[in-house]
Design a protein around this motif. Structure first.
Motif, mmCIF file in Angstrom:
data_model
loop_
_atom_site.group_PDB
_atom_site.id
_atom_site.type_symbol
_atom_site.label_atom_id
_atom_site.label_comp_id
_atom_site.label_asym_id
_atom_site.label_seq_id
_atom_site.Cartn_x
_atom_site.Cartn_y
_atom_site.Cartn_z
ATOM 1 N N GLN A 194 0.811 -1.222 0.000
ATOM 2 C CA GLN A 194 0.000 0.000 0.000
ATOM 3 C C GLN A 194 0.844 1.272 0.000
ATOM 4 O OE1 GLN A 194 -2.327 -1.046 3.594
ATOM 5 N NE2 GLN A 194 -4.153 -1.048 2.286
ATOM 6 N N THR A 195 2.152 1.133 0.021
ATOM 7 C CA THR A 195 3.026 2.311 0.048
ATOM 8 C C THR A 195 3.399 2.724 -1.378
ATOM 9 O OG1 THR A 195 5.045 0.992 0.190
ATOM 10 C CG2 THR A 195 3.968 1.588 2.249
ATOM 11 N N PRO A 196 3.538 4.004 -1.627
ATOM 12 C CA PRO A 196 3.837 4.456 -2.996
ATOM 13 C C PRO A 196 5.261 4.176 -3.454
ATOM 14 C CG PRO A 196 3.789 6.313 -1.480
ATOM 15 C CD PRO A 196 3.323 5.126 -0.702
ATOM 16 N N LEU A 197 6.154 3.795 -2.554
ATOM 17 C CA LEU A 197 7.544 3.565 -2.935
ATOM 18 C C LEU A 197 7.914 2.088 -2.961
ATOM 19 C CD1 LEU A 197 9.308 6.456 -0.989
ATOM 20 C CD2 LEU A 197 8.518 6.406 -3.350
ATOM 21 N N LYS A 198 6.928 1.239 -3.121
ATOM 22 C CA LYS A 198 7.219 -0.193 -3.151
ATOM 23 C C LYS A 198 8.059 -0.584 -4.348
ATOM 24 C CE LYS A 198 2.652 -1.030 -5.197
ATOM 25 N NZ LYS A 198 2.128 0.335 -4.950
ATOM 26 N N SER A 237 -1.910 7.657 -5.993
ATOM 27 C CA SER A 237 -0.727 8.496 -5.796
ATOM 28 C C SER A 237 -0.051 8.740 -7.139
ATOM 29 C CB SER A 237 0.268 7.829 -4.836
ATOM 30 O OG SER A 237 -0.267 7.720 -3.542
ATOM 31 N N LYS A 238 0.459 9.948 -7.322
ATOM 32 C CA LYS A 238 1.197 10.294 -8.533
ATOM 33 C C LYS A 238 2.693 10.357 -8.198
ATOM 34 C CE LYS A 238 -2.631 12.967 -10.472
ATOM 35 N NZ LYS A 238 -3.062 14.297 -10.996
ATOM 36 N N ILE A 239 3.485 9.622 -8.964
ATOM 37 C CA ILE A 239 4.910 9.495 -8.682
ATOM 38 C C ILE A 239 5.709 9.922 -9.901
ATOM 39 C CG2 ILE A 239 6.741 7.912 -7.946
ATOM 40 C CD1 ILE A 239 4.488 6.076 -6.899
ATOM 41 N N THR A 240 6.729 10.730 -9.683
ATOM 42 C CA THR A 240 7.669 11.123 -10.738
ATOM 43 C C THR A 240 9.070 10.696 -10.316
ATOM 44 O OG1 THR A 240 6.315 13.033 -11.367
ATOM 45 C CG2 THR A 240 8.621 13.024 -12.092
ATOM 46 N N LEU A 241 9.718 9.894 -11.166
ATOM 47 C CA LEU A 241 11.082 9.446 -10.919
ATOM 48 C C LEU A 241 12.029 10.242 -11.813
ATOM 49 C CD1 LEU A 241 10.479 5.575 -10.931
ATOM 50 C CD2 LEU A 241 10.412 7.142 -8.995
ATOM 51 N N LYS A 242 13.094 10.773 -11.231
ATOM 52 C CA LYS A 242 14.061 11.565 -11.987
ATOM 53 C C LYS A 242 15.388 10.804 -12.014
ATOM 54 C CE LYS A 242 11.871 16.002 -10.999
ATOM 55 N NZ LYS A 242 11.522 16.300 -12.391
ATOM 56 N N VAL A 255 6.389 12.583 -4.894
ATOM 57 C CA VAL A 255 5.136 11.857 -4.667
ATOM 58 C C VAL A 255 4.040 12.855 -4.321
ATOM 59 C CG1 VAL A 255 3.946 10.143 -3.259
ATOM 60 C CG2 VAL A 255 6.351 9.792 -3.881
ATOM 61 N N VAL A 256 2.942 12.748 -5.017
ATOM 62 C CA VAL A 256 1.737 13.510 -4.682
ATOM 63 C C VAL A 256 0.717 12.486 -4.171
ATOM 64 C CG1 VAL A 256 -0.079 15.045 -5.502
ATOM 65 C CG2 VAL A 256 2.237 15.225 -6.449
ATOM 66 N N THR A 263 5.549 15.591 -1.745
ATOM 67 C CA THR A 263 6.811 15.401 -1.036
ATOM 68 C C THR A 263 7.895 15.085 -2.050
ATOM 69 O OG1 THR A 263 5.708 14.559 0.941
ATOM 70 C CG2 THR A 263 8.036 14.061 0.709
ATOM 71 N N SER A 264 9.037 15.748 -1.906
ATOM 72 C CA SER A 264 10.170 15.544 -2.812
ATOM 73 C C SER A 264 11.348 14.979 -2.019
ATOM 74 C CB SER A 264 10.573 16.863 -3.483
ATOM 75 O OG SER A 264 11.774 16.708 -4.216
ATOM 76 N N VAL A 265 12.001 13.954 -2.550
ATOM 77 C CA VAL A 265 13.167 13.340 -1.917
ATOM 78 C C VAL A 265 14.306 13.286 -2.934
ATOM 79 C CG1 VAL A 265 14.106 11.273 -0.819
ATOM 80 C CG2 VAL A 265 11.751 11.973 -0.352
#
Length: 289
Positions: A194-198, A237-242, A255-256, A263-265
């Protein structure tokens, strides 16, 4: 619980030289005028004196200065090497740009021609390592900045260790994700799926199966892949990978969450060779903090 707290859900998502003067100057003597001495009878001539022999004549006496200088002189090898002219290196002769000489140019990778190629490039990177650790800087939706260390051991294990004064820890042990607060002595558990960073801890990564790919673009050598994940807790959730194409590293994710908080990491000093301590991924299910 309808959604992760802002900071928790989003997280988942710098000479003086002294000279002594010679003071012994001679004092001038006054000239003494005396009358001539009275004539004296001529002294008896003395016998012949012995004349000493002249010194040995130097071999170079009478030669021109240039000729004298041409005579080779024995010089120690160390002195000869020290006085020898230093060869001019190729860098000085050509005088290239200082920046280019100091740091070699990074290799340039061809930009992906299609969106599918871009996704495959990122998939290949994520599947190229099983362990990762490094530093991160997080910017929450409220503008708060947090820093810390990230540890990953695939499949399924991850840890976010925040620097003080933060007391938050995020731990994934392969099944669950624990959000701990050591100051408040609390621990909340969630399913890893359930986590967006799986996507960071999959054994085999395929972004096209993690969610819906909504686009890909390249700006200043950075590949951005955007996707939506509808399986996260609370909604989509909306995720952008750079991904940096030159250094071939994941540099950032954004992650939105379903409530619209962003949140930006940013990642740096990543190490994919050293294995993290297994204790970093242990969850205390008894909630003894």
């Amino acid at each position: 619980m309808t959604r992760l707290p802002i900071i928790r859900a989003s997280v988942l998502a710098m000479a003086v030289a002294g000279c002594a003067a010679m003071a012994g100057s001679a004092q001038a003597q006054p000239l003494q005028l005396q009358p001539p001495a009275s004539a004296k009878p001529a002294a008896k001539p003395a016998g012949p004196k012995r004349i000493p022999l002249p010194p040995v004549r130097p071999a170079d006496l009478g030669q021109a200065r240039a000729a004298i200088n041409d005579v080779p002189t024995a010089v120690p090898a160390s002195a000869t090497a020290a006085q020898a002219p230093r060869p001019v290196p190729a860098v000085e002769a050509g005088k290239p740009d200082i920046k280019s000489a100091a740091s070699p140019a990074k290799p340039k990778f061809a930009a992906p021609a299609t969106q599918e190629e871009a996704i495959e490039r990122l998939n290949a990177y994520l599947n190229s390592f099983t362990t990762l650790q490094g530093n991160f800087i997080q910017f929450a939706a409220n503008g708060k900045r947090l820093e810390g260390r990230i540890y990953i051991q695939r499949p399924g294990k991850m840890r976010f260790e925040y620097d003080p004064p933060s007391t938050t820890q995020i731990i994934a042990d392969g099944t669950s994700v624990a959000v701990r607060d050591t100051r408040l002595a609390t621990q909340d558990l969630y399913s890893l799926g359930q986590t967006p960073l799986k996507f960071l801890v999959r054994e085999k990564m395929d972004l096209s199966r993690e969610g819906t790919i909504t686009g890909a673009s390249i700006d200043a050598g950075v590949l951005s892949v955007r996707l939506e994940d509808r399986s996260t807790l609370g909604g989509t959730s909306k995720i952008t990978l750079k991904f940096d194409l030159a250094s071939n590293e994941l540099k950032q994710w954004v992650v939105v969450d379903p409530q619209g908080y962003q949140t930006s990491v940013a990642l740096y000093d990543l190490d994919t060779q050293r294995r993290p301590d297994p204790k970093n991924f242990v969850i205390d299910y008894q909630r003894k903090l």
